[in-house]
Design a protein around this motif. Sequence first.
Motif: not given
Length: 574
Positions: A75-97
């Motif tokens: 879905y985000m393959n045209s995104e330049i900052n894909l790694i930043r997006f994945i890190i934000l999602v992982l931070l989100f999951v870590f906060s929830m855990i």
Amino acid sequence: MCFLSFFFLSFFSFLNFIFMVYFIMNNLIIFLEWELISFNSMSVVMSILFDWMSLLFMMFVSMISSVVIYYSKSYMNSEINLIRFIILVLLFVFSMILLIISPNIISILLGWDGLGLVSYCLVIYYQNLKSYNAGMLTALSNRIGDVLILMVISWMLNYGSWNYIFYLNFMKNDFIMSFISIMIIMAAMTKSAQIPFSSWLPAAMAAPTPVSALVHSSTLVTAGVYLLIRFNILILNTFFIKVLLLLSMLTMFMAGISANYEYDLKKIIALSTLSQLGLMMSILSMGFPDLAFFHLLTHAMFKALLFMCAGVIIHMMNNIQDIRYMGGVSMYLPLTCLCLNFSNMALCGIPFLAGFYSKDLILEMVSFSNLNMFVFFFYYISTGLTMYYTIRLLMYMMINDSNMMSVYNLYDEDYIMLKSMFMLLFMSLISGSFVSWMIFYYPYMIYLPLNLKMMVIYVSLLGGLLGFMISKMGVNSVSKFMLTYNMSNFLCCMWFLPSLSTYGSNYYFLSFGQNLLKVVDLGWSEMYSGQGILVILKKYSIFYNIFHMNNMKIYLFSFIIWMMIIMYMLFMNM
């Protein structure tokens, strides 16, 4: 990065499943506590609670987040900052855990605040004015809950520890401590978007669709429900629980009505989330935390799938979200529409899908409970409205004639998205029965008269029929058939809650804060504290620098020389 995150979260989910089965079979609870810092009599301690509930919820959160990250790869393959997006999602999951495994109100605040801050970063991910406004509304609404949790932390100093899990039985017998329960309920209402804090949830749709799939299924919006499930011993004794029941039912009703007037695909699904959150909160306030948790888990699966299907359709239709431009989509995207139909049917509570097991049980418990007719009607009308807007959505998207632009490119061959959706489709089919067998030691058997037992089917069929009829009518006939323009405008705009929370409270509070900053922080306070002390210290430091540089002897020497010259000249003149 995407594949690594997917693999790690999938493995973590599998581990949680194994431990959860072991904990349920042996009736285990593990409380871990270790000392991070010890200095004289002060110690900073980290606590973790593992029981069947936290492990099961962590399993669902990690499973959904792993699938969403895998989906984001395409879905985000045209995104330049894909790694930043994945890190934000992982931070989100870590906060929830962190929030899930915390028996300590301090570590709950860390996870709670982490969810609010990272959600702000994700909502403003697409950098435009609409996203910025939505992000500010989300962040400011959630800050109210953060402040209330901080007040709970200060109030719990009366007990000498912040491990609330040990004090719930003591607190419920203490009238003064009922303030804690009121603050916890209000904090949960802000995070789970109950009236009057509902306006931020549809606004948060400005985030990318994978984020919406994660936020609106198992993380941010369910944090408030999970907190109340943990505090359920305490909150049931307070008078405010009746207020929560009323507000959550109004939220459920308001979201169902507004979804029937909405044309934005993602906002319809967001309002459906709001309706289900109202259902969870209301059954929780009636004293059934296990049922609320059961519905939270089953809802997480099909709601994440629903958002992912909507994301595929929006992606293929050149980022068009208005359902009036769609139609006949099932001819071009059969597999995506299959997943969408299954998730919609699970949402409506069609028998033997995931949503049926929890929703039917909740409605039968409402029929069985000693409640007034007002509560009874609100529950069943809201259930009918769910079927109503679901059928309307399917009519506009799949059955009606195609209203798309003349040039479009629809194809159902994005295998990364399809594989991730089919994983959740499988869970949407089996998770209802699977979770009910796991968490209930004995099957709930509720005996009711035939008409009450069939009431869920009746209201669903009636709601579906109304949705079909209204979606086949034209715009003018709908406005004549339904309501006047002003009334429909009121119902469409979520009872004007976005206007009240944005232009009303937030505007005045923010302008008051700006004046306070200008007059106090940058005015008198600055003059007599920070800036004033800085000026004084600067002057003194110049004076002290003379002594520090040891220049006194040079001045004395030059003074003596000058005095000698003056005296010599005076004596010569004499």
